[in-house]
Design a protein around this motif. Structure first.
Motif, PDB file in Angstrom:
ATOM      1  N   VAL A  67       0.866  -1.180   0.000  1.00 34.10           N
ATOM      2  CA  VAL A  67       0.000   0.000   0.000  1.00 34.10           C
ATOM      3  C   VAL A  67       0.904   1.231   0.000  1.00 34.10           C
ATOM      4  N   GLN A  68       0.533   2.224  -0.780  1.00 26.69           N
ATOM      5  CA  GLN A  68       1.324   3.461  -0.825  1.00 26.69           C
ATOM      6  C   GLN A  68       0.992   4.291   0.410  1.00 26.69           C
ATOM      7  N   HIS A  69       2.007   4.561   1.215  1.00 21.44           N
ATOM      8  CA  HIS A  69       1.754   5.409   2.385  1.00 21.44           C
ATOM      9  C   HIS A  69       3.089   5.970   2.880  1.00 21.44           C
ATOM     10  N   PRO A  70       3.139   7.251   3.290  1.00 23.28           N
ATOM     11  CA  PRO A  70       4.431   7.828   3.692  1.00 23.28           C
ATOM     12  C   PRO A  70       4.988   7.252   4.994  1.00 23.28           C
ATOM     13  N   MET A  71       4.125   6.756   5.885  1.00 20.94           N
ATOM     14  CA  MET A  71       4.578   6.180   7.159  1.00 20.94           C
ATOM     15  C   MET A  71       5.502   7.162   7.899  1.00 20.94           C
ATOM     16  N   ASP A  72       5.073   8.403   8.017  1.00 21.34           N
ATOM     17  CA  ASP A  72       5.883   9.415   8.703  1.00 21.34           C
ATOM     18  C   ASP A  72       5.923   9.141  10.210  1.00 21.34           C
ATOM     19  N   THR A  73       7.142   9.239  10.772  1.00 17.58           N
ATOM     20  CA  THR A  73       7.313   8.905  12.190  1.00 17.58           C
ATOM     21  C   THR A  73       6.935  10.054  13.112  1.00 17.58           C
ATOM     22  N   GLY A  74       6.976  11.278  12.576  1.00 15.87           N
ATOM     23  CA  GLY A  74       6.775  12.437  13.439  1.00 15.87           C
ATOM     24  C   GLY A  74       8.075  12.991  13.991  1.00 15.87           C
ATOM     25  N   PHE A  75       9.213  12.351  13.638  1.00 19.64           N
ATOM     26  CA  PHE A  75      10.512  12.807  14.148  1.00 19.64           C
ATOM     27  C   PHE A  75      11.262  13.686  13.148  1.00 19.64           C
ATOM     28  N   PHE A  76      10.761  13.753  11.912  1.00 19.42           N
ATOM     29  CA  PHE A  76      11.476  14.512  10.883  1.00 19.42           C
ATOM     30  C   PHE A  76      10.864  15.895  10.702  1.00 19.42           C
ATOM     31  N   ARG A  77      11.670  16.793  10.094  1.00 20.94           N
ATOM     32  CA  ARG A  77      11.187  18.116   9.723  1.00 20.94           C
ATOM     33  C   ARG A  77      11.281  18.270   8.215  1.00 20.94           C
ATOM     34  N   SER A  78      10.411  19.103   7.668  1.00 29.61           N
ATOM     35  CA  SER A  78      10.466  19.366   6.237  1.00 29.61           C
ATOM     36  C   SER A  78      11.626  20.321   5.954  1.00 29.61           C
ATOM     37  N   ALA A  79      11.879  20.593   4.660  1.00 27.99           N
ATOM     38  CA  ALA A  79      13.014  21.430   4.260  1.00 27.99           C
ATOM     39  C   ALA A  79      12.937  22.815   4.895  1.00 27.99           C
ATOM     40  N   ASP A  80      11.725  23.337   5.135  1.00 34.00           N
ATOM     41  CA  ASP A  80      11.609  24.672   5.725  1.00 34.00           C
ATOM     42  C   ASP A  80      11.484  24.629   7.254  1.00 34.00           C
ATOM     43  N   GLY A  81      11.826  23.487   7.850  1.00 36.95           N
ATOM     44  CA  GLY A  81      11.933  23.419   9.307  1.00 36.95           C
ATOM     45  C   GLY A  81      10.642  23.071  10.037  1.00 36.95           C
ATOM     46  N   GLN A  82       9.573  22.872   9.285  1.00 41.55           N
ATOM     47  CA  GLN A  82       8.314  22.517   9.938  1.00 41.55           C
ATOM     48  C   GLN A  82       8.325  21.034  10.320  1.00 41.55           C
ATOM     49  N   ASP A 134      12.912 -15.623  18.930  1.00 40.30           N
ATOM     50  CA  ASP A 134      14.238 -15.620  18.326  1.00 40.30           C
ATOM     51  C   ASP A 134      14.725 -14.174  18.324  1.00 40.30           C
ATOM     52  N   TYR A 135      16.050 -14.025  18.335  1.00 40.27           N
ATOM     53  CA  TYR A 135      16.634 -12.697  18.456  1.00 40.27           C
ATOM     54  C   TYR A 135      17.668 -12.482  17.354  1.00 40.27           C
ATOM     55  N   ALA A 136      17.798 -11.243  16.931  1.00 43.67           N
ATOM     56  CA  ALA A 136      18.827 -10.913  15.945  1.00 43.67           C
ATOM     57  C   ALA A 136      19.450  -9.590  16.329  1.00 43.67           C
ATOM     58  N   ARG A 137      20.778  -9.527  16.221  1.00 44.54           N
ATOM     59  CA  ARG A 137      21.446  -8.248  16.451  1.00 44.54           C
ATOM     60  C   ARG A 137      21.746  -7.654  15.077  1.00 44.54           C
ATOM     61  N   VAL A 138      21.226  -6.467  14.833  1.00 40.74           N
ATOM     62  CA  VAL A 138      21.370  -5.825  13.529  1.00 40.74           C
ATOM     63  C   VAL A 138      22.225  -4.575  13.691  1.00 40.74           C
ATOM     64  N   ASN A 139      23.295  -4.502  12.892  1.00 41.89           N
ATOM     65  CA  ASN A 139      24.155  -3.317  12.887  1.00 41.89           C
ATOM     66  C   ASN A 139      23.617  -2.320  11.879  1.00 41.89           C
ATOM     67  N   VAL A 140      23.224  -1.163  12.363  1.00 42.91           N
ATOM     68  CA  VAL A 140      22.589  -0.165  11.509  1.00 42.91           C
ATOM     69  C   VAL A 140      23.600   0.926  11.153  1.00 42.91           C
ATOM     70  N   SER A 141      23.802   1.159   9.841  1.00 45.09           N
ATOM     71  CA  SER A 141      24.760   2.178   9.400  1.00 45.09           C
ATOM     72  C   SER A 141      24.104   3.551   9.323  1.00 45.09           C
ATOM     73  N   LEU A 142      22.888   3.612   8.782  1.00 42.43           N
ATOM     74  CA  LEU A 142      22.214   4.900   8.601  1.00 42.43           C
ATOM     75  C   LEU A 142      20.921   4.898   9.406  1.00 42.43           C
ATOM     76  N   ASN A 143      20.818   5.843  10.329  1.00 42.35           N
ATOM     77  CA  ASN A 143      19.629   5.993  11.163  1.00 42.35           C
ATOM     78  C   ASN A 143      18.392   6.167  10.291  1.00 42.35           C
ATOM     79  N   GLY A 144      17.400   5.297  10.500  1.00 43.88           N
ATOM     80  CA  GLY A 144      16.190   5.369   9.692  1.00 43.88           C
ATOM     81  C   GLY A 144      14.992   5.936  10.425  1.00 43.88           C
ATOM     82  N   CYS A 145      15.221   6.479  11.611  1.00 44.11           N
ATOM     83  CA  CYS A 145      14.083   6.957  12.409  1.00 44.11           C
ATOM     84  C   CYS A 145      14.101   8.470  12.634  1.00 44.11           C
ATOM     85  N   GLY A 146      15.143   9.162  12.257  1.00 42.80           N
ATOM     86  CA  GLY A 146      15.180  10.618  12.434  1.00 42.80           C
ATOM     87  C   GLY A 146      15.608  11.009  13.827  1.00 42.80           C
TER      88      GLY A 146
END
Lengths: 112, 167
Positions: free
Chosen positions: A28-43, B155-167
């Motif tokens: 399914v197409q969905h952005p799945m935004d976490t709420g932790f990011f900001r847009s380019a203009d800081g919002q 079951d468990y897995a240890r994953v080494n993450v290079s680039l933060n994907g959560c902000g």
């Protein structure tokens, strides 16, 4: 790419024998935004994600997934199903703003 | 994104990456054999306070045993925004009176560790789930299945993450 939030596809094998366990893939197409990011203009970009998925096969609910924004953008999920009856396989995705998206695939058996 | 300077350090890094890749490939081919032993791989770290609470809320005092469930994830995830997950339990029954009823995925050091839950039924025939998740940093991932008879397998897995994907 022309993206529309909520566009969904379900893939099932083209030939199915009655009683076999088949793989089902859905996206399914969905952005799945976490709420932790900001847009380019800081919002801040508010959290916006699919939180609930139901799978119904020939009128019976067979699975129910509870997701968070930790699921990747444009969520894909693959699971299995015992193809014991012909009928619709429907999926319904609901996001945290209450919007619901649906898609259906037909489970039909090969005659040969 | 700043440009990474070209030169020997980068080449060396790539070589190391290749070496790690080979080790990973070898490790994965060993998995079925590992399954036969009582416990596969090292024990995960003791759950932090947040994860311990999630586990307590989900399973109360029930023992979480390692086995039956197979969690397949990359050892190195280059992009934390898209990390593939496969959860299977080929030997757990999926019959009307004894089946896996739910699978929980917990990522210890994510902002929201209880990432997903999957309620499943015998109509699925077997437990086999594939999806993709976001990961903030290197951490243990826990896949925990609950059966209709009250057993809890993990079951468990240890994953080494290079680039933060959560902000």
């Amino acid at each position: 790419m022309n993206r529309t939030i909520g566009d969904a596809r379900i893939r099932v094998p083209s030939r199915i024998q009655q009683g076999e366990i088949i793989p089902v893939s859905a996206i399914v197409q969905h952005p799945m935004d976490t709420g932790f990011f900001r847009s380019a203009d800081g919002q801040p970009i508010p959290a916006y994600f699919i939180k609930d998925v139901t799978v119904t096969y020939a009128g019976r609910q067979v699975a129910h997934f509870m997701w968070t924004s930790g699921i990747s953008r444009d969520p894909i999920v693959t699971f299995t199903l015992v193809a014991d009856r012909e009928g619709p396989l429907s999926m319904r995705w609901v996001d945290n703003k209450g919007a619901a998206f649906e898609q259906t695939a037909q489970i039909a058996f090969s005659t040969t | 994104m700043p440009r990474v300077p070209e030169g020997p350090p980068r080449r060396q890094f790539l070589k190391q990456g290749l070496a790690i890749g080979l080790v990973v490939a070898a490790g994965q081919s060993l998995r079925p054999a590992q399954l036969l032993s009582a416990s596969a791989g090292p024990d995960p770290e003791v759950p932090n306070e947040q994860v311990a609470k999630i586990l307590k809320d989900l399973f109360g005092g029930r023992p979480i045993r390692r086995g039956q469930v197979l969690l397949d994830m990359p050892v190195v995830a280059e992009d934390g925004r898209v990390v593939p997950v496969i959860i299977e339990a080929p030997d757990l029954p999926m019959t009307a009176d004894n089946y896996v009823k739910a699978v929980h995925l917990i990522v210890d050091h994510n902002p929201d560790p209880y990432l997903a839950a999957f309620d499943v039924t015998p109509a699925m025939g077997k437990l086999s789930l594939q999806f993709r998740i976001k990961m903030k940093r290197t951490t243990w991932v826990r896949a925990i299945a609950e059966t209709s008879t009250g057993e809890v397998w993990a079951d468990y897995a240890r994953v080494n993450v290079s680039l933060n994907g959560c902000g």
